[in-house]
Design an enzyme around this catalytic site. Sequence first.
Site, mmCIF file in Angstrom:
data_model
loop_
_atom_site.group_PDB
_atom_site.id
_atom_site.type_symbol
_atom_site.label_atom_id
_atom_site.label_comp_id
_atom_site.label_asym_id
_atom_site.label_seq_id
_atom_site.Cartn_x
_atom_site.Cartn_y
_atom_site.Cartn_z
ATOM 1 N N THR A 209 0.820 -1.216 0.000
ATOM 2 C CA THR A 209 0.000 0.000 0.000
ATOM 3 C C THR A 209 0.851 1.263 0.000
ATOM 4 O OG1 THR A 209 -1.570 -1.298 1.262
ATOM 5 C CG2 THR A 209 -2.002 1.059 1.132
ATOM 6 N N HIS B 169 1.813 -0.346 -5.256
ATOM 7 C CA HIS B 169 1.897 1.086 -5.580
ATOM 8 C C HIS B 169 3.331 1.415 -5.972
ATOM 9 C CE1 HIS B 169 -2.089 2.845 -4.691
ATOM 10 N NE2 HIS B 169 -2.254 1.649 -4.156
ATOM 11 N N HIS C 53 22.147 4.243 -33.753
ATOM 12 C CA HIS C 53 20.992 3.403 -33.408
ATOM 13 C C HIS C 53 20.083 3.223 -34.624
ATOM 14 C CE1 HIS C 53 20.974 3.757 -28.756
ATOM 15 N NE2 HIS C 53 22.195 3.908 -29.226
HETATM 16 ZN ZN LIG Z 1 -4.141 0.792 -3.673
#
Ligand SMILES: [Zn+2]
Length: 522
Positions: A182, A211, A305
């Site tokens: 969380t 998160h 590239h």
């Molecule tokens: Zn959440």
Amino acid sequence: MSDPKDKVETYDTTLRDGAQGEGITFSLDDKLKLAKALSDLGVDYIEVGYASSTPEDVEVFKRLRTASLGDTKIVAFGSTKKKNVSAESDPGIKAILETGAKIATLFGKSWTLHVEKVLGTTLDKNLEMISDSISYLRKKGLTVIFDAEHFFDGYAENPGYAFRVLECAREAGASTLVLCDTNGGSFPDQVGKVTAEVVQRFDCVVGIHAHNDSECAVANTISAVQAGARHVQGTINGYGERVGNANLISIIAGLYKLGYRTIEEDKMRSLTALSRYVARIVNERPNPRLPYVGERAFAHKAGTHIDAVLKTTRAYEHIPPELVGNVRRTLASKHSGKAAILNKAKEFKFEITEEQAESLTKMIKELERQGFEFENADASLYLRMAEHLGLYSPPFSVHNYVATDNANKYQSVGMEVQIGDEIVLTTAESRKGLVDALRKALDRALSSRFPDVTRIILEDFRVMDLDTEKSTEARVGVWVKSRCDSVTFWTIGVSSNMLRASLDAIEDSKKYGLLVLSGKIR
Ligand SMILES: [Zn+2]
């Protein structure tokens, strides 16, 4: 042990956790549209929202219950009951039942700090709250997913209690145990290790909800899956509380690379469009730097590239862009040489010789020296190259203009425009500034010959100071984004005078737009 061929359930919480992000709100209509888009993608669950019994909430669930969402299931979200009421009379639990959803996700505390300091109750009482709430919803016929809030922080401080919480939820009938990071501060090795332990001890589906506070949300999610989790929660584009949730798009793409099954393979191609669609719904500019689906995810700039990618795309691409519905772009810039120009000409469908490539490169290098940056202004580059190759002659040019700011009240512009052999003089006023007056005056001049010119709409306008080589004079670049029917494009103007730079960018916008309108460009 985890088997990459396993199916991993996808659980989208854009409508609930995503909406907890700063500046993000969804109207009823947005919610219905988003749910439809998510079911088209084929996610397994959509968390519709915090069940609150507000009339809008009731309406959303009512409409989604009857919407055709394929195999996608809708979920109501809420917390375990409050400490001093029974589950039956708890308003939150009642609200969940009123949604009519067949599945509820309940979150409960698994970190002793939260139980004692935030909830202000005893560890035993918290277990009872979890157990009673889940049992009651199970008795009412619902499937219950349990989100163990702060599980990894809880485990770090008191693993015995964190596990007791999961046992309690499972014994009460939860079908899935979701481990939540969380606070978003965990790292992949820790998440993998703890998840493996949970998977080993429980006989049900284990999920992960991460998160992004340490920028590891996607990595943590993948690590959990590799440790045996088979249910992943996330939001589209990673919207959510603080810096956001795990980005479900990156999770799906990453798991695909590792061989796990999430959505149907042919839906992978819709990820880019979905990401941008949802950005539009939340009124945010699509983030060009998003992995997999961002505008720059497959944009190559350095000459070496570009050269290598033209030989073999795997040289600088971890997946083919078309797998996720994205496109490869090569950027014409001062870091690039003839190879980039040749490739750009190919993109524009110009057939050119080596000699023409040399002279185009020289011409573009000179413009770059003056401050032009074409990498974000393809339409201006197209016009310059086409004209240089003799494939295009501009249908008009602005000869002169006079701009007046009338005491900050309104602005007026007089303009002299050559269209074919004719010189057209126009004026225009605006209360929105000189740039708007310039645009109006040019539209007015062009509209007699090109009545559709007003279909070329200016959508965005950016001004930037430029570093120019060996230049003592400060220069500004103006980028204009335009739309003509369904085609959008950028043009650029560069000058020491902001207004002149704006006019040049607008002039290019109209020139390119007229090519679009004539069907020469799609
Ligand atoms: Zn959440």
